[in-house]
Design a protein around this motif. Structure first.
Motif, PDB file in Angstrom:
ATOM      1  N   ALA A  74       0.794  -1.139   0.076  1.00  0.00           N
ATOM      2  CA  ALA A  74       0.065   0.068  -0.021  1.00  0.00           C
ATOM      3  C   ALA A  74       0.803   1.202  -0.067  1.00  0.00           C
ATOM      4  CB  ALA A  74      -0.917  -0.161   1.263  1.00  0.00           C
ATOM      5  N   ASP A  75       2.061   1.284  -0.192  1.00  0.00           N
ATOM      6  CA  ASP A  75       3.073   2.397  -0.285  1.00  0.00           C
ATOM      7  C   ASP A  75       4.072   2.026  -1.299  1.00  0.00           C
ATOM      8  OD1 ASP A  75       2.254   3.389   2.135  1.00  0.00           O
ATOM      9  OD2 ASP A  75       3.212   1.955   3.222  1.00  0.00           O
ATOM     10  N   VAL A  76       4.886   3.061  -1.512  1.00  0.00           N
ATOM     11  CA  VAL A  76       6.101   3.051  -2.192  1.00  0.00           C
ATOM     12  C   VAL A  76       7.198   3.703  -1.552  1.00  0.00           C
ATOM     13  CG1 VAL A  76       7.212   3.894  -4.337  1.00  0.00           C
ATOM     14  CG2 VAL A  76       4.621   3.262  -4.503  1.00  0.00           C
ATOM     15  N   ARG A  77       8.135   2.961  -1.625  1.00  0.00           N
ATOM     16  CA  ARG A  77       9.430   3.484  -0.913  1.00  0.00           C
ATOM     17  C   ARG A  77      10.312   4.363  -1.951  1.00  0.00           C
ATOM     18  NH1 ARG A  77       9.113  -0.634   3.011  1.00  0.00           N
ATOM     19  NH2 ARG A  77       9.299   0.130   5.068  1.00  0.00           N
ATOM     20  N   LEU A  78      10.807   5.288  -1.694  1.00  0.00           N
ATOM     21  CA  LEU A  78      11.973   6.138  -2.388  1.00  0.00           C
ATOM     22  C   LEU A  78      12.972   6.429  -1.715  1.00  0.00           C
ATOM     23  CD1 LEU A  78      11.680   7.569  -5.187  1.00  0.00           C
ATOM     24  CD2 LEU A  78      10.705   9.496  -4.004  1.00  0.00           C
ATOM     25  N   LYS A  79      13.893   5.741  -2.300  1.00  0.00           N
ATOM     26  CA  LYS A  79      15.442   5.958  -1.475  1.00  0.00           C
ATOM     27  C   LYS A  79      16.009   6.813  -2.405  1.00  0.00           C
ATOM     28  CE  LYS A  79      15.921   1.517   0.489  1.00  0.00           C
ATOM     29  NZ  LYS A  79      16.385   0.154   0.790  1.00  0.00           N
ATOM     30  N   ILE A  80      16.657   7.877  -1.593  1.00  0.00           N
ATOM     31  CA  ILE A  80      16.947   9.270  -2.279  1.00  0.00           C
ATOM     32  C   ILE A  80      18.503   9.589  -1.901  1.00  0.00           C
ATOM     33  CG2 ILE A  80      16.508  11.350  -3.061  1.00  0.00           C
ATOM     34  CD1 ILE A  80      13.947  10.663  -1.241  1.00  0.00           C
ATOM     35  N   ARG A  81      19.430  10.006  -2.852  1.00  0.00           N
ATOM     36  CA  ARG A  81      20.591  10.577  -2.180  1.00  0.00           C
ATOM     37  C   ARG A  81      21.042  11.792  -3.273  1.00  0.00           C
ATOM     38  NH1 ARG A  81      22.155   6.052  -4.831  1.00  0.00           N
ATOM     39  NH2 ARG A  81      23.701   6.264  -6.481  1.00  0.00           N
ATOM     40  N   GLY A  82      21.921  12.478  -2.560  1.00  0.00           N
ATOM     41  CA  GLY A  82      22.338  13.720  -3.448  1.00  0.00           C
ATOM     42  C   GLY A  82      23.583  14.323  -2.707  1.00  0.00           C
ATOM     43  N   LYS A  83      24.418  14.838  -3.486  1.00  0.00           N
ATOM     44  CA  LYS A  83      25.654  15.412  -3.121  1.00  0.00           C
ATOM     45  C   LYS A  83      25.439  16.985  -2.253  1.00  0.00           C
ATOM     46  CE  LYS A  83      28.544  13.429  -6.576  1.00  0.00           C
ATOM     47  NZ  LYS A  83      29.157  13.678  -7.751  1.00  0.00           N
ATOM     48  N   THR A  84      24.195  17.537  -2.520  1.00  0.00           N
ATOM     49  CA  THR A  84      23.974  18.678  -2.061  1.00  0.00           C
ATOM     50  C   THR A  84      22.639  18.675  -1.421  1.00  0.00           C
ATOM     51  OG1 THR A  84      23.139  19.848  -4.046  1.00  0.00           O
ATOM     52  CG2 THR A  84      25.748  20.084  -3.410  1.00  0.00           C
ATOM     53  N   LEU A  85      21.779  19.733  -0.749  1.00  0.00           N
ATOM     54  CA  LEU A  85      20.496  19.832  -0.421  1.00  0.00           C
ATOM     55  C   LEU A  85      19.887  19.842  -1.612  1.00  0.00           C
ATOM     56  CD1 LEU A  85      20.251  21.835   2.740  1.00  0.00           C
ATOM     57  CD2 LEU A  85      19.807  19.494   2.539  1.00  0.00           C
ATOM     58  N   GLU A  86      19.997  20.749  -2.481  1.00  0.00           N
ATOM     59  CA  GLU A  86      19.457  20.970  -3.868  1.00  0.00           C
ATOM     60  C   GLU A  86      19.330  19.624  -4.538  1.00  0.00           C
ATOM     61  OE1 GLU A  86      22.057  22.843  -3.079  1.00  0.00           O
ATOM     62  OE2 GLU A  86      21.653  24.789  -3.327  1.00  0.00           O
ATOM     63  N   GLU A  87      20.297  19.016  -4.676  1.00  0.00           N
ATOM     64  CA  GLU A  87      20.372  17.668  -5.505  1.00  0.00           C
ATOM     65  C   GLU A  87      19.369  16.836  -4.670  1.00  0.00           C
ATOM     66  OE1 GLU A  87      24.304  16.788  -7.433  1.00  0.00           O
ATOM     67  OE2 GLU A  87      23.721  14.470  -6.478  1.00  0.00           O
ATOM     68  N   ILE A  88      19.417  16.566  -3.336  1.00  0.00           N
ATOM     69  CA  ILE A  88      18.618  15.667  -2.846  1.00  0.00           C
ATOM     70  C   ILE A  88      17.261  15.908  -3.064  1.00  0.00           C
ATOM     71  CG2 ILE A  88      18.578  16.408  -0.331  1.00  0.00           C
ATOM     72  CD1 ILE A  88      18.754  13.424   0.481  1.00  0.00           C
ATOM     73  N   PHE A  89      16.821  17.437  -2.875  1.00  0.00           N
ATOM     74  CA  PHE A  89      15.357  17.652  -2.949  1.00  0.00           C
ATOM     75  C   PHE A  89      14.998  17.473  -4.425  1.00  0.00           C
ATOM     76  CE2 PHE A  89      13.888  20.334   0.328  1.00  0.00           C
ATOM     77  CZ  PHE A  89      14.715  19.869   1.537  1.00  0.00           C
ATOM     78  N   LEU A  90      15.831  17.788  -5.577  1.00  0.00           N
ATOM     79  CA  LEU A  90      15.538  17.611  -7.069  1.00  0.00           C
ATOM     80  C   LEU A  90      15.376  16.024  -7.112  1.00  0.00           C
ATOM     81  CD1 LEU A  90      17.973  20.141  -8.832  1.00  0.00           C
ATOM     82  CD2 LEU A  90      15.616  20.244  -8.388  1.00  0.00           C
ATOM     83  N   ASN A  91      16.269  15.443  -6.818  1.00  0.00           N
ATOM     84  CA  ASN A  91      16.031  13.768  -6.976  1.00  0.00           C
ATOM     85  C   ASN A  91      14.879  13.389  -6.289  1.00  0.00           C
ATOM     86  OD1 ASN A  91      18.324  13.741  -8.411  1.00  0.00           O
ATOM     87  ND2 ASN A  91      19.887  13.356  -6.627  1.00  0.00           N
ATOM     88  N   ALA A  92      14.261  13.960  -5.266  1.00  0.00           N
ATOM     89  CA  ALA A  92      13.183  13.319  -4.585  1.00  0.00           C
ATOM     90  C   ALA A  92      11.957  13.798  -5.499  1.00  0.00           C
ATOM     91  CB  ALA A  92      12.951  13.974  -3.144  1.00  0.00           C
ATOM     92  N   LEU A  93      12.033  14.983  -5.933  1.00  0.00           N
ATOM     93  CA  LEU A  93      10.843  15.317  -6.681  1.00  0.00           C
ATOM     94  C   LEU A  93      10.905  14.524  -7.953  1.00  0.00           C
ATOM     95  CD1 LEU A  93       8.622  17.421  -7.522  1.00  0.00           C
ATOM     96  CD2 LEU A  93      10.296  19.014  -8.499  1.00  0.00           C
ATOM     97  N   GLU A  94      11.960  14.228  -8.620  1.00  0.00           N
ATOM     98  CA  GLU A  94      12.125  13.554  -9.810  1.00  0.00           C
ATOM     99  C   GLU A  94      11.556  11.910  -9.564  1.00  0.00           C
ATOM    100  OE1 GLU A  94      12.932  14.222 -12.959  1.00  0.00           O
ATOM    101  OE2 GLU A  94      12.848  11.970 -13.712  1.00  0.00           O
ATOM    102  N   GLY A  95      11.780  11.513  -8.345  1.00  0.00           N
ATOM    103  CA  GLY A  95      11.365  10.146  -8.183  1.00  0.00           C
ATOM    104  C   GLY A  95       9.907  10.209  -7.903  1.00  0.00           C
ATOM    105  N   MET A  96       9.321  11.333  -7.252  1.00  0.00           N
ATOM    106  CA  MET A  96       7.798  11.490  -6.964  1.00  0.00           C
ATOM    107  C   MET A  96       7.110  11.667  -8.396  1.00  0.00           C
ATOM    108  SD  MET A  96       5.714  14.021  -4.727  1.00  0.00           S
ATOM    109  CE  MET A  96       5.622  15.482  -5.765  1.00  0.00           C
ATOM    110  N   ASN A  97       7.684  12.346  -9.325  1.00  0.00           N
ATOM    111  CA  ASN A  97       7.069  12.427 -10.377  1.00  0.00           C
ATOM    112  C   ASN A  97       7.203  11.282 -11.308  1.00  0.00           C
ATOM    113  OD1 ASN A  97       6.502  15.190 -10.284  1.00  0.00           O
ATOM    114  ND2 ASN A  97       8.461  15.959 -11.405  1.00  0.00           N
ATOM    115  N   ARG A  98       7.993  10.287 -11.142  1.00  0.00           N
ATOM    116  CA  ARG A  98       7.976   9.187 -12.031  1.00  0.00           C
ATOM    117  C   ARG A  98       7.137   8.040 -11.440  1.00  0.00           C
ATOM    118  NH1 ARG A  98      10.463  10.039 -16.550  1.00  0.00           N
ATOM    119  NH2 ARG A  98      12.179  11.252 -16.156  1.00  0.00           N
TER     120      ARG A  98
END
Length: 138
Positions: free
Chosen positions: A11-35
């Motif tokens: 009933a859920d989806v797990r999204l594991k995210i990483r990034g070298k900077t705060l901007e990058e982890i936020f962008l990667n999280a958004l990209e994952g959510m959009n996908r």
């Protein structure tokens, strides 16, 4: 290179995210959510761009990420759009100011009800990168 993984969960989806900077982890999280919303959303975007600005202050960085995604998820449903481009006008450990650009879509392939705080905690790994796991209620 993709810096997130999507794992189905009961009933859920797990999204594991990483990034070298705060901007990058936020962008990667958004990209994952959009996908999750639309796997190949680029081909569904039309030329009707939507531009929004958003300022968020939160308790800490993890809460800021969840609030950021939750606000964009709300904007996505209200505008029936995918927000795919983010300009960080300001970002700190618990505040951000961004400009978003989105495009209209016909429909979403999956509905995300909420971004959960369960398992969420932004921390640095041995490489010094930011990482966290988010559980999205679908």
């Amino acid at each position: 290179m993709k810096s997130y993984t999507i794992s189905p969960h009961t009933a859920d989806v797990r999204l594991k995210i990483r990034g070298k900077t705060l901007e990058e982890i936020f962008l990667n999280a958004l990209e994952g959510m959009n996908r999750i919303l639309i796997k190949n959303y680029e081909k569904y975007l039309n030329e009707h761009a939507i531009v929004k600005e958003m300022t968020i202050s939160s308790f800490d960085t993890t809460t800021l990420l969840i609030d950021f995604l939750s606000e964009i998820l709300t904007l996505s449903y209200i505008n029936k759009a995918i927000f795919h481009t983010v300009s960080f006008l300001e970002i700190g450990p618990n505040t951000l100011h961004v400009r978003l650009i989105g495009g209209k879509v016909k429909s979403f392939k999956k509905d995300i009800k909420a971004i959960s705080y369960h398992e969420a905690e932004i921390r640095r790994n041995q490489k010094g990168e930011y990482e966290t796991t988010l559980v999205l209620d679908i």
